[in-house]
Design a protein around this motif. Structure first.
Motif, short mmCIF file in Angstrom:
data_model
loop_
_atom_site.label_atom_id
_atom_site.label_comp_id
_atom_site.label_asym_id
_atom_site.label_seq_id
_atom_site.Cartn_x
_atom_site.Cartn_y
_atom_site.Cartn_z
N LEU A 144 70.77 -46.13 -89.28
CA LEU A 144 69.67 -45.89 -88.36
C LEU A 144 69.53 -44.38 -88.13
O LEU A 144 70.49 -43.71 -87.79
N MET A 145 68.31 -43.88 -88.30
CA MET A 145 68.02 -42.48 -88.07
C MET A 145 67.35 -42.34 -86.70
O MET A 145 66.26 -42.84 -86.47
N ASP A 146 68.04 -41.68 -85.74
CA ASP A 146 67.51 -41.46 -84.40
C ASP A 146 67.04 -42.77 -83.76
O ASP A 146 65.87 -42.93 -83.42
N PRO A 147 67.93 -43.73 -83.56
CA PRO A 147 67.53 -45.04 -83.03
C PRO A 147 66.93 -44.93 -81.64
O PRO A 147 67.28 -44.05 -80.86
N ARG A 148 66.02 -45.84 -81.35
CA ARG A 148 65.32 -45.81 -80.07
C ARG A 148 66.12 -46.43 -78.93
O ARG A 148 65.81 -46.18 -77.76
N ALA A 149 67.11 -47.23 -79.26
CA ALA A 149 67.92 -47.90 -78.24
C ALA A 149 69.37 -47.48 -78.35
O ALA A 149 69.83 -47.06 -79.41
N GLU A 150 70.11 -47.63 -77.24
CA GLU A 150 71.53 -47.26 -77.24
C GLU A 150 72.34 -48.15 -78.17
O GLU A 150 73.24 -47.70 -78.86
N GLY A 186 58.64 -39.05 -71.94
CA GLY A 186 57.91 -39.90 -72.86
C GLY A 186 57.97 -41.36 -72.44
O GLY A 186 58.98 -41.84 -71.92
N SER A 187 56.87 -42.05 -72.64
CA SER A 187 56.81 -43.48 -72.35
C SER A 187 56.27 -44.20 -73.58
O SER A 187 55.22 -43.79 -74.11
N PRO A 188 56.99 -45.21 -74.10
CA PRO A 188 58.18 -45.86 -73.56
C PRO A 188 59.38 -44.91 -73.48
O PRO A 188 59.48 -43.98 -74.26
N PRO A 189 60.29 -45.20 -72.54
CA PRO A 189 61.46 -44.33 -72.35
C PRO A 189 62.56 -44.65 -73.36
O PRO A 189 63.53 -45.35 -73.04
N ARG A 191 65.78 -44.14 -76.03
CA ARG A 191 67.14 -43.64 -75.82
C ARG A 191 67.18 -42.12 -75.76
O ARG A 191 67.77 -41.53 -74.85
N TYR A 192 66.57 -41.46 -76.73
CA TYR A 192 66.66 -40.00 -76.79
C TYR A 192 65.91 -39.35 -75.64
O TYR A 192 66.33 -38.30 -75.14
N GLY A 193 64.81 -39.95 -75.20
CA GLY A 193 64.09 -39.40 -74.05
C GLY A 193 64.90 -39.51 -72.78
O GLY A 193 64.94 -38.58 -71.96
N ARG A 194 65.57 -40.64 -72.60
CA ARG A 194 66.41 -40.80 -71.41
C ARG A 194 67.55 -39.80 -71.42
O ARG A 194 67.92 -39.24 -70.37
N ALA A 195 68.15 -39.56 -72.59
CA ALA A 195 69.25 -38.60 -72.68
C ALA A 195 68.78 -37.18 -72.36
O ALA A 195 69.47 -36.41 -71.68
N ALA A 214 59.47 -32.11 -60.36
CA ALA A 214 58.46 -33.15 -60.49
C ALA A 214 58.61 -33.79 -61.86
O ALA A 214 58.77 -33.10 -62.87
N ALA A 215 58.57 -35.11 -61.90
CA ALA A 215 58.66 -35.84 -63.17
C ALA A 215 57.35 -36.58 -63.41
O ALA A 215 56.88 -37.32 -62.53
N VAL A 216 56.76 -36.35 -64.57
CA VAL A 216 55.52 -37.05 -64.95
C VAL A 216 55.75 -37.72 -66.29
O VAL A 216 56.66 -37.36 -67.04
N GLN A 217 54.93 -38.72 -66.60
CA GLN A 217 55.10 -39.48 -67.83
C GLN A 217 53.86 -39.36 -68.71
O GLN A 217 52.73 -39.29 -68.23
N ALA A 218 54.11 -39.35 -70.02
CA ALA A 218 53.04 -39.35 -71.01
C ALA A 218 53.46 -40.28 -72.15
O ALA A 218 54.62 -40.70 -72.22
#
Length: 332
Positions: A144-150, A186-189, A191-195, A214-218
């Protein structure tokens, strides 16, 4: 009396004919994806082992490796492809580019199975359990290259130091004189965005405890980021400097657009840090300070691991982690 599971038993479990079961397991025939998945599931649950003499995947894999991405029409995929292709050539393999189609009838694992690929790199997509089962049943290794989930489902993955990159962005913005801070998530949030978010917040706590954030989502895109950041820039008071960390370079470009729309100057009024260091980061005016993730090197590491697995090495379930690095430029 042998207790080996037979093809007849698999066919009966899946509710298909023996011929259909054989075509599904060998990757042949024009079958509905649902039918093929049903047969593969039955084979897996019954513990069916296919006789190599009956056809299907060659006993010796072709000198092919597959790279599967959701799209090949962006700067990220260009970097991944370049790194994977170079590493494949060094290892003596040809690289096949496979695009995942976001449709229910997409049967890319069977296409990979039919051509006898020695391994598969899955980049920035979330394979289903059925798709992974098809590759496992065909004895095709996956990285897996840069997986989206933990969770990587026991597979080898290649990642970068997302958390440390976010932390470096916070320290840099504070050092460059930001008085207020914002993060574009980023949304959806994934794995890498959460980190990256976790690291940025940890960095602020270290150097600016109690700072306004301030936290905003895109939606990981520039247009959405522009709309999300506009209210923050309009609310800036004279003398304030807003330090913005965007969790991707594309969203950072949206911050630039919002600054232009509100008459805010970069870096005098707004300091911007992105994440990725894709080629467009240097073309922005001013050039974008960003956290470089080594995309080419990550893709090369994934391909090298597969080539080694084809030679008999064991793929470990732990991630291969390559370091990210802050690249200061004109936006800060």
């Amino acid at each position: 009396m042998s207790s080996r599971v037979t093809l007849v038993a698999v066919a009966a479990e899946a509710g298909v004919s023996v011929g259909t079961a054989s075509r599904a397991l060998s990757g042949r025939g024009d079958l509905a994806p649902a039918t093929r998945r049903r047969v593969l599931t039955a084979a897996r649950e019954l513990g069916y082992l296919r006789d190599p003499g009956l056809g299907g995947r060659p006993s010796r894999s072709a000198l092919l490796l597959d790279l599967v991405l959701g799209s090949y029409h962006n700067a990220y995929s260009d970097e991944v492809t370049a790194g994977a292709r170079s590493a494949a050539a060094v290892a003596g393999y040809d690289l096949v580019l496979t695009e995942e189609r976001d449709t229910p009838d997409d049967d890319w694992p069977m296409r990979i199975h039919r051509r006898g690929s020695a391994g598969v790199v899955l980049g920035l997509i979330a394979p289903t359990a059925a798709q992974l089962a098809a590759l496992t049943h065909a004895d095709i290794p996956v990285v897996l290259m840069d997986p989206r989930a933990e969770t990587s489902r026991g597979l080898t993955s290649v990642q970068t130091t997302d958390r440390e990159g976010g932390l470096a962005a916070a320290l840099h913005l504070a050092e460059r004189g930001a008085t207020r801070f914002a993060i574009v998530l980023g949304s959806p949030p994934y794995r890498y965005g959460r980190a990256r978010n976790t690291g940025f917040r940890a960095g602020l706590r270290l150097v600016r405890p109690g700072a306004e954030l301030a936290a905003v989502q895109a939606d990981w895109g520039g247009a959405s980021a522009r709309q999300a950041v506009l209210p923050l820039l309009r609310a800036l008071r004279p003398g304030e400097r807003l330090g913005v960390f965007a969790c991707s370079d594309e969203m950072a470009a949206g911050v630039y657009a919002a600054a232009a729309a509100t008459g805010r100057r970069i870096p005098e009024d707004v300091l911007v840090v992105g994440f990725d260091d894709l080629r467009g980061a240097r073309w922005l005016t001013p050039p974008l300070t960003t956290v470089r993730q080594p995309i080419r090197e990550m893709a090369a590491a994934a391909v090298t691991a597969l080539a080694e697995a084809a030679g008999g090495a064991v793929l470990a379930p732990s991630p291969i982690v390559l370091p990210a690095r802050l690249i200061p430029r004109g936006s800060t």
